[in-house]
Design a protein around this motif. Structure first.
Motif, short mmCIF file in Angstrom:
data_model
loop_
_atom_site.label_atom_id
_atom_site.label_comp_id
_atom_site.label_asym_id
_atom_site.label_seq_id
_atom_site.Cartn_x
_atom_site.Cartn_y
_atom_site.Cartn_z
N UNK A 98 8.99 5.85 -1.55
CA UNK A 98 9.68 4.48 -1.27
C UNK A 98 10.60 4.10 -2.21
N UNK A 99 11.69 3.35 -2.11
CA UNK A 99 12.74 2.93 -3.07
C UNK A 99 11.97 2.15 -3.97
N UNK A 100 11.01 1.64 -3.82
CA UNK A 100 10.33 0.72 -4.64
C UNK A 100 9.69 1.41 -5.69
N UNK A 101 8.76 2.55 -5.34
CA UNK A 101 8.31 3.58 -6.23
C UNK A 101 9.43 3.94 -7.01
N UNK A 102 10.55 4.63 -6.61
CA UNK A 102 11.39 4.96 -7.45
C UNK A 102 11.93 4.08 -8.39
N UNK A 103 12.22 3.09 -7.97
CA UNK A 103 12.49 1.78 -9.03
C UNK A 103 11.43 1.55 -9.94
N UNK A 104 10.20 1.72 -9.89
CA UNK A 104 9.15 1.71 -10.71
C UNK A 104 9.18 2.73 -11.80
N UNK A 105 9.60 3.92 -11.07
CA UNK A 105 9.82 5.29 -12.05
C UNK A 105 10.88 4.95 -13.15
N UNK A 106 12.00 4.49 -12.55
CA UNK A 106 13.17 4.14 -13.54
C UNK A 106 12.81 3.26 -14.37
N UNK A 107 12.20 2.04 -13.89
CA UNK A 107 11.55 1.05 -15.05
C UNK A 107 10.77 1.66 -16.28
N UNK A 134 1.01 -1.41 -0.20
CA UNK A 134 -0.13 0.02 -0.10
C UNK A 134 0.77 1.28 0.11
N UNK A 135 2.13 1.15 0.38
CA UNK A 135 3.11 2.33 0.29
C UNK A 135 3.48 2.63 -0.94
N UNK A 136 3.48 1.86 -1.88
CA UNK A 136 4.07 2.00 -3.33
C UNK A 136 3.12 3.02 -3.95
N UNK A 137 3.67 4.03 -4.59
CA UNK A 137 2.97 4.96 -5.31
C UNK A 137 3.28 4.84 -6.73
N UNK A 138 1.94 5.06 -7.65
CA UNK A 138 2.30 4.78 -9.03
C UNK A 138 1.58 5.94 -9.89
N UNK A 139 1.59 7.01 -9.04
CA UNK A 139 1.32 8.41 -9.72
C UNK A 139 2.44 9.46 -9.32
N UNK A 159 14.16 9.82 -1.00
CA UNK A 159 13.88 10.85 0.08
C UNK A 159 13.36 11.85 -0.47
N UNK A 160 14.18 12.53 -1.55
CA UNK A 160 13.90 13.83 -2.18
C UNK A 160 12.30 13.76 -2.47
#
Length: 84
Positions: A52-61, A18-23, A47-48
């Motif tokens: 979460x790191x998962x959300x940022x990894x999803x942005x990268x992908x 639930x902490x993973x953001x998609x937008x 952090x910026x």
């Protein structure tokens, strides 16, 4: 909720996810791209962006698949460049 499909694992369906953001805002994506290109590690980008790191990894992908970012030294974890 969708019906269960036997013998399948559906990603991001648990309470822990639930902490993973998609937008994200266009400004946040711009910040991500700038920090990515400067070699910041994903934990500093997260952090910026207050994500979460998962959300940022999803942005990268997502951005890599869309051709908006490319490979960088250090890969996903990054290797911050030294500016001289």
């Amino acid at each position: 909720m969708a019906p269960k499909v036997e013998n399948r694992y559906i990603l991001f369906t648990g309470e822990v996810h639930e902490s993973v953001k998609f937008d994200f805002t266009i400004q946040q994506i711009g910040t991500f791209i700038a920090m990515w290109n400067q070699g910041y590690p994903i934990n500093e980008i997260a952090q910026k962006l207050n994500a979460s790191k998962v959300s940022v990894a999803l942005i990268a992908m997502d951005l890599e698949m869309a051709g908006r970012i490319g490979p960088r030294p250090g890969g996903l974890l990054g290797k911050r460049k030294v500016v001289s």
